[in-house]
Write a protein that holds these residues in place. Structure first.
Motif, mmCIF file in Angstrom:
data_model
loop_
_atom_site.group_PDB
_atom_site.id
_atom_site.type_symbol
_atom_site.label_atom_id
_atom_site.label_comp_id
_atom_site.label_asym_id
_atom_site.label_seq_id
_atom_site.Cartn_x
_atom_site.Cartn_y
_atom_site.Cartn_z
ATOM 1 N N LEU A 1 -6.351 10.448 1.963
ATOM 2 C CA LEU A 1 -7.580 10.081 1.266
ATOM 3 C C LEU A 1 -7.369 8.858 0.374
ATOM 4 O O LEU A 1 -8.252 7.992 0.277
ATOM 5 C CB LEU A 1 -8.096 11.260 0.441
ATOM 6 N N ASP A 2 -6.207 8.772 -0.276
ATOM 7 C CA ASP A 2 -5.911 7.608 -1.119
ATOM 8 C C ASP A 2 -5.840 6.335 -0.287
ATOM 9 O O ASP A 2 -6.377 5.296 -0.674
ATOM 10 C CB ASP A 2 -4.585 7.808 -1.855
ATOM 11 N N ILE A 3 -5.186 6.404 0.858
ATOM 12 C CA ILE A 3 -5.045 5.218 1.707
ATOM 13 C C ILE A 3 -6.402 4.797 2.265
ATOM 14 O O ILE A 3 -6.731 3.614 2.284
ATOM 15 C CB ILE A 3 -4.025 5.486 2.834
ATOM 16 N N THR A 4 -7.208 5.765 2.706
ATOM 17 C CA THR A 4 -8.523 5.401 3.232
ATOM 18 C C THR A 4 -9.409 4.821 2.140
ATOM 19 O O THR A 4 -10.196 3.904 2.392
ATOM 20 C CB THR A 4 -9.228 6.608 3.877
ATOM 21 N N ALA A 5 -9.285 5.304 0.910
ATOM 22 C CA ALA A 5 -10.064 4.742 -0.198
ATOM 23 C C ALA A 5 -9.626 3.310 -0.479
ATOM 24 O O ALA A 5 -10.463 2.424 -0.714
ATOM 25 C CB ALA A 5 -9.902 5.606 -1.445
ATOM 26 N N LEU B 1 0.829 -1.207 0.000
ATOM 27 C CA LEU B 1 0.000 0.000 0.000
ATOM 28 C C LEU B 1 0.863 1.257 0.000
ATOM 29 O O LEU B 1 0.591 2.200 -0.749
ATOM 30 C CB LEU B 1 -0.904 0.018 1.229
ATOM 31 N N MET B 2 1.890 1.266 0.847
ATOM 32 C CA MET B 2 2.742 2.445 0.908
ATOM 33 C C MET B 2 3.536 2.623 -0.384
ATOM 34 O O MET B 2 3.745 3.746 -0.824
ATOM 35 C CB MET B 2 3.665 2.359 2.120
ATOM 36 N N ALA B 3 3.947 1.531 -1.008
ATOM 37 C CA ALA B 3 4.685 1.642 -2.270
ATOM 38 C C ALA B 3 3.780 2.142 -3.391
ATOM 39 O O ALA B 3 4.218 2.900 -4.261
ATOM 40 C CB ALA B 3 5.290 0.295 -2.640
ATOM 41 N N ARG B 4 2.502 1.729 -3.360
ATOM 42 C CA ARG B 4 1.582 2.145 -4.415
ATOM 43 C C ARG B 4 1.386 3.656 -4.406
ATOM 44 O O ARG B 4 1.259 4.288 -5.454
ATOM 45 C CB ARG B 4 0.231 1.468 -4.235
ATOM 46 N N TYR B 5 1.376 4.259 -3.214
ATOM 47 C CA TYR B 5 1.144 5.696 -3.106
ATOM 48 C C TYR B 5 2.423 6.472 -2.830
ATOM 49 O O TYR B 5 2.371 7.625 -2.412
ATOM 50 C CB TYR B 5 0.092 5.961 -2.023
ATOM 51 N N PRO C 1 8.621 4.056 3.954
ATOM 52 C CA PRO C 1 8.217 3.096 4.997
ATOM 53 C C PRO C 1 8.252 3.642 6.419
ATOM 54 O O PRO C 1 7.511 3.183 7.282
ATOM 55 C CB PRO C 1 9.226 1.954 4.843
ATOM 56 N N THR C 2 9.101 4.620 6.695
ATOM 57 C CA THR C 2 9.175 5.161 8.049
ATOM 58 C C THR C 2 8.429 6.483 8.186
ATOM 59 O O THR C 2 8.655 7.219 9.152
ATOM 60 C CB THR C 2 10.647 5.352 8.466
ATOM 61 N N ALA C 3 7.545 6.793 7.249
ATOM 62 C CA ALA C 3 6.802 8.052 7.310
ATOM 63 C C ALA C 3 5.849 8.048 8.494
ATOM 64 O O ALA C 3 5.262 7.027 8.842
ATOM 65 C CB ALA C 3 6.029 8.265 6.012
ATOM 66 N N LYS C 4 5.719 9.204 9.104
ATOM 67 C CA LYS C 4 4.807 9.341 10.234
ATOM 68 C C LYS C 4 3.440 9.776 9.715
ATOM 69 O O LYS C 4 3.332 10.438 8.681
ATOM 70 C CB LYS C 4 5.354 10.355 11.226
ATOM 71 N N ILE C 5 2.409 9.431 10.458
ATOM 72 C CA ILE C 5 1.054 9.732 10.011
ATOM 73 C C ILE C 5 0.831 11.238 9.935
ATOM 74 O O ILE C 5 0.190 11.737 9.009
ATOM 75 C CB ILE C 5 0.027 9.068 10.949
ATOM 76 N N GLY C 6 1.373 11.975 10.855
ATOM 77 C CA GLY C 6 1.188 13.427 10.855
ATOM 78 C C GLY C 6 1.869 14.127 9.696
ATOM 79 O O GLY C 6 1.512 15.253 9.354
ATOM 80 N N ASP C 7 2.868 13.478 9.072
ATOM 81 C CA ASP C 7 3.602 14.094 7.973
ATOM 82 C C ASP C 7 2.928 13.900 6.624
ATOM 83 O O ASP C 7 3.356 14.479 5.626
ATOM 84 C CB ASP C 7 5.026 13.524 7.891
ATOM 85 N N LEU C 8 1.874 13.103 6.557
ATOM 86 C CA LEU C 8 1.231 12.817 5.280
ATOM 87 C C LEU C 8 0.382 13.999 4.822
ATOM 88 O O LEU C 8 -0.237 14.691 5.624
ATOM 89 C CB LEU C 8 0.336 11.579 5.386
ATOM 90 N N ALA C 9 0.343 14.177 3.505
ATOM 91 C CA ALA C 9 -0.522 15.205 2.936
ATOM 92 C C ALA C 9 -1.956 14.681 2.886
ATOM 93 O O ALA C 9 -2.191 13.470 2.915
ATOM 94 C CB ALA C 9 -0.043 15.566 1.529
ATOM 95 N N ASN C 10 -2.891 15.573 2.796
ATOM 96 C CA ASN C 10 -4.301 15.191 2.798
ATOM 97 C C ASN C 10 -4.661 14.249 1.636
ATOM 98 O O ASN C 10 -5.393 13.281 1.851
ATOM 99 C CB ASN C 10 -5.185 16.443 2.779
ATOM 100 N N PRO C 11 -4.157 14.479 0.409
ATOM 101 C CA PRO C 11 -4.494 13.536 -0.677
ATOM 102 C C PRO C 11 -3.972 12.114 -0.426
ATOM 103 O O PRO C 11 -4.635 11.137 -0.779
ATOM 104 C CB PRO C 11 -3.819 14.138 -1.910
#
Length: 109
Positions: free
Chosen positions: A44-48, A23-27, A31-41
């Motif tokens: 939304l992609d991960i939740t979709a 999932l992380m590779a697709r978007y 791999p060590t990214a924090k949840i707070g550092d993610l952009a809104n899109p």
């Protein structure tokens, strides 16, 4: 608290390390990214993607239905599930039959 996305995804029932990394590779997420550092899109992609997958209660219900089907058809695997014994060929080293085990087996069948 620091929440790493890969480990956070693995807390869902049905998502392991492989699915999480795919999932992380697709978007294109590190791999060590924090949840707070993610952009809104990205969120939304991960939740979709998670909403399309069968996880948590849907997957638990499917597993229980599969076991129930095996028990109803009377297969070997279904009988092993009903008795609470190993299903996939593991040895049963301790073969002490206690009253609790025998009573629970009668109730489950």
């Amino acid at each position: 608290m620091v929440f790493i996305l890969g480990k956070s995804l693995e807390t869902f029932f049905g998502i392991g390390p492989n699915v999480s990394s795919r999932l992380m590779a697709r978007y294109h997420i590190h791999p060590t990214a924090k949840i707070g550092d993610l952009a809104n899109p990205q969120v939304l992609d991960i939740t979709a993607a998670l909403s399309e997958m069968k996880i948590e209660n849907d997957l638990r219900r499917q597993v229980l239905d599969d076991i129930k089907r095996l028990r109803d058809t009377g297969t070997y695997r279904g009988r092993r599930h009903a008795l609470g014994l190993p299903v996939r060929g593991q040895n049963t080293r301790n073969q002490i039959k206690t009253a609790y085990k025998l009573n629970s087996a009668e109730r489950r069948l």
